[in-house]
Every structure is written in C-alpha cells, then in structure tokens.
Design a protein around this motif. Sequence first.
Motif, PDB file in Angstrom:
ATOM      1  N   ILE A  25     -12.067   2.286 -18.177  1.00  0.00           N
ATOM      2  CA  ILE A  25     -11.732   0.861 -18.136  1.00  0.00           C
ATOM      3  C   ILE A  25     -12.817  -0.023 -18.765  1.00  0.00           C
ATOM      4  O   ILE A  25     -12.530  -1.081 -19.315  1.00  0.00           O
ATOM      5  N   MET A  26     -14.091   0.403 -18.699  1.00  0.00           N
ATOM      6  CA  MET A  26     -15.209  -0.355 -19.254  1.00  0.00           C
ATOM      7  C   MET A  26     -15.175  -1.824 -18.810  1.00  0.00           C
ATOM      8  O   MET A  26     -15.144  -2.752 -19.619  1.00  0.00           O
ATOM      9  N   GLU A  27     -15.172  -2.004 -17.496  1.00  0.00           N
ATOM     10  CA  GLU A  27     -15.141  -3.356 -16.908  1.00  0.00           C
ATOM     11  C   GLU A  27     -16.532  -3.982 -17.021  1.00  0.00           C
ATOM     12  O   GLU A  27     -17.517  -3.381 -16.614  1.00  0.00           O
ATOM     13  N   THR A  28     -16.612  -5.201 -17.574  1.00  0.00           N
ATOM     14  CA  THR A  28     -17.919  -5.787 -17.885  1.00  0.00           C
ATOM     15  C   THR A  28     -18.656  -6.361 -16.678  1.00  0.00           C
ATOM     16  O   THR A  28     -19.876  -6.514 -16.709  1.00  0.00           O
ATOM     17  N   LEU A  30     -18.066  -9.384 -15.873  1.00  0.00           N
ATOM     18  CA  LEU A  30     -18.106 -10.817 -16.211  1.00  0.00           C
ATOM     19  C   LEU A  30     -16.738 -11.464 -16.032  1.00  0.00           C
ATOM     20  O   LEU A  30     -16.604 -12.681 -16.093  1.00  0.00           O
ATOM     21  N   PHE A  44     -18.549   0.832 -15.951  1.00  0.00           N
ATOM     22  CA  PHE A  44     -18.574   1.263 -17.355  1.00  0.00           C
ATOM     23  C   PHE A  44     -19.400   2.525 -17.529  1.00  0.00           C
ATOM     24  O   PHE A  44     -20.314   2.806 -16.747  1.00  0.00           O
ATOM     25  N   GLN A  61     -27.118   5.551 -24.570  1.00  0.00           N
ATOM     26  CA  GLN A  61     -27.058   4.670 -23.409  1.00  0.00           C
ATOM     27  C   GLN A  61     -26.152   3.525 -23.814  1.00  0.00           C
ATOM     28  O   GLN A  61     -26.325   2.946 -24.882  1.00  0.00           O
ATOM     29  N   TRP A  62     -25.203   3.221 -22.953  1.00  0.00           N
ATOM     30  CA  TRP A  62     -24.242   2.157 -23.271  1.00  0.00           C
ATOM     31  C   TRP A  62     -24.331   1.031 -22.251  1.00  0.00           C
ATOM     32  O   TRP A  62     -24.627   1.246 -21.078  1.00  0.00           O
ATOM     33  N   GLY A  63     -24.004  -0.177 -22.737  1.00  0.00           N
ATOM     34  CA  GLY A  63     -23.832  -1.306 -21.841  1.00  0.00           C
ATOM     35  C   GLY A  63     -22.346  -1.510 -21.621  1.00  0.00           C
ATOM     36  O   GLY A  63     -21.515  -0.714 -22.087  1.00  0.00           O
ATOM     37  N   ALA A  64     -21.997  -2.596 -20.937  1.00  0.00           N
ATOM     38  CA  ALA A  64     -20.595  -2.834 -20.601  1.00  0.00           C
ATOM     39  C   ALA A  64     -19.795  -3.353 -21.792  1.00  0.00           C
ATOM     40  O   ALA A  64     -18.581  -3.504 -21.703  1.00  0.00           O
ATOM     41  N   ALA A  65     -20.456  -3.641 -22.919  1.00  0.00           N
ATOM     42  CA  ALA A  65     -19.755  -4.232 -24.062  1.00  0.00           C
ATOM     43  C   ALA A  65     -19.281  -3.195 -25.078  1.00  0.00           C
ATOM     44  O   ALA A  65     -18.882  -3.544 -26.186  1.00  0.00           O
ATOM     45  N   VAL A  66     -19.304  -1.927 -24.704  1.00  0.00           N
ATOM     46  CA  VAL A  66     -18.599  -0.942 -25.510  1.00  0.00           C
ATOM     47  C   VAL A  66     -17.132  -1.126 -25.125  1.00  0.00           C
ATOM     48  O   VAL A  66     -16.806  -1.316 -23.945  1.00  0.00           O
ATOM     49  N   ALA A  67     -16.237  -1.147 -26.120  1.00  0.00           N
ATOM     50  CA  ALA A  67     -14.838  -1.481 -25.849  1.00  0.00           C
ATOM     51  C   ALA A  67     -14.177  -0.498 -24.883  1.00  0.00           C
ATOM     52  O   ALA A  67     -14.584   0.659 -24.766  1.00  0.00           O
ATOM     53  N   LYS A  68     -13.151  -0.999 -24.200  1.00  0.00           N
ATOM     54  CA  LYS A  68     -12.344  -0.201 -23.274  1.00  0.00           C
ATOM     55  C   LYS A  68     -11.835   1.077 -23.960  1.00  0.00           C
ATOM     56  O   LYS A  68     -11.498   1.039 -25.134  1.00  0.00           O
ATOM     57  N   PRO A  70     -13.526   3.975 -24.731  1.00  0.00           N
ATOM     58  CA  PRO A  70     -14.511   4.059 -25.820  1.00  0.00           C
ATOM     59  C   PRO A  70     -14.206   5.127 -26.868  1.00  0.00           C
ATOM     60  O   PRO A  70     -13.744   6.223 -26.545  1.00  0.00           O
TER      61      PRO A  70
END
Lengths: 104, 157
Positions: A25-28, A30, A44, A61-68, A70
């Motif tokens: 889901i990659m929920e940010t 925000l 995420f 290493q990924w942050g939450a701004a990798v698209a849903k 991924p």
Amino acid sequence: MAEGMKIRATLQGDVADVKALMNHIMETGLRKDANTGKLIPAHFINHVVATLNGKTVLEAQWGAAVAKNPFLGFRVKGAKAGDKIVINAVDNHGEKMSGESAIV
Amino acid sequence: MMNQLRRTFLRSTGAAGTVAVAIAAGLLRPGQVLAAEWNKVAFDATTTADAMKGLNVAGAAESKDILIKAPDIAENGAVVPVEVTSKIPGTTSIMIFVDKNQNPLIAEFEFSNGAEGFVSTRIKMASTSHVKVVVKAGGKAYTATKEVKVTIGGCGG
C-alpha cells in the motif's frame, strides 16, 4: 502484508535486467482518513535487499514516497542464465515479503 | 596473531566503547556500523539539503554523467516513473530526492557484486519540483537534477 512480489529477470549479454513489482500500500502517513479526519498511519516498505546466487547485489532504503505497489528495476553484470535472483523486503511494521526468479 | 590481539582487545573493553574506539581508529566506517539501520534522520528531513547532510553527501558536485529519465510532465503525481543511469565509474550508490516533497528523500540504493549504477522505480511527487539525484562513486558525491511538472487533477490541461 498482502502476498506477492513478481520478479522477471532476463539476460542481455552478460547483464541481468531485473524487474520487480511488489504488492504494498505504501501509505505515507500524511493522508487523512476522509471519515474520521485523522491521519492514516504510515505503512511502507523501507528496506529492500536483492541477491544474485546468494550474494548481495542491491541494498535499498526507501521512504514513504516510493509509489504504491513499488516497481524496482536494476541490472547486474556477470550474470548467467539460470542464476537465481532473490529479493527480500521489509516494511516499517516489520512485515516481510520476498520473491525469487531464475534469470532467463 | 592478529585475531588473538583483536580478541584480547574486544574482551578488555565494553561493547559500545569498542565500536567508538574502532571508529576513532578508522577500523570501521560509521556507514558500516549503521548499514542495517534505516536512516531516519535523512528520511525525516524536510529539506533536500538536510537529507543530503544526513547521508553525508552535502556538497555533491554537478555531473553530466548522471542521466535522469523522467517525464517532463507527469499527469499523476502519485506514480512518476524515474530511471537513473550513472556513467561515473565505480558508482556505489544512487539517491533520489524530490525538493518539494514534505520529506524530500525518496530512496537510496547501494550496489555491490556486479550491480550496475542503474535503478528504475516509480515515485510520488506532491507538486511540480526538481527531482535531484546524488551518486556516490569512489567515495565522492555527484549530483544532477531534472524538473518534472506535476498536473494535479490529471486532465493534462
């Protein structure tokens, strides 16, 4: 975490072209819930490790701004047909997912 | 002989002290110690400059050998394809930032054992912004940017 990581690895010369799709889901953290007005907690994938025949080739290493859901594409030199690519991912809740594929 | 010395040394100091001493002595780089830990400082930073500091790549030099493939105009900021190719020899890592995002650092990729300086992914962009890429090669940092216009609403107006 929903099941599923799809990996396709194809050989071009001696370079493996690896493409992976992960179901997440990659929920940010925000976004606000439309009904309650409360922030939806972040969820995420934050660590990804890829190996070729057991040897680490990529560590991310990924942050939450990798698209849903991924997408990850990378290339490894010195690969052969039949070599095994394994990708392991972990999210910020500690949930794990992985996939593997032989290079064709 | 060396191992014996090392063992004696490890026994004679507390674990935390040993790591600090090892860093001071240049035996371990801090990056190695923290390799497995998510870089919260860099990912939580609210400016690209702070995120770069958190990754120890502040002061990266502009390079024309970093190619960023991304759309000039992205109709959907939730899914923006970005492909980075580094032609700099000895590339060991690629970092992607979006200046205008609340947390600019998107992702960091480290390559080893034959992995090329290339990565392809899809990112989220809150608004029109510069996409900044930093490449580490031979212990030095290089950078390139590309502007991506984001059309919110998706009509492409």
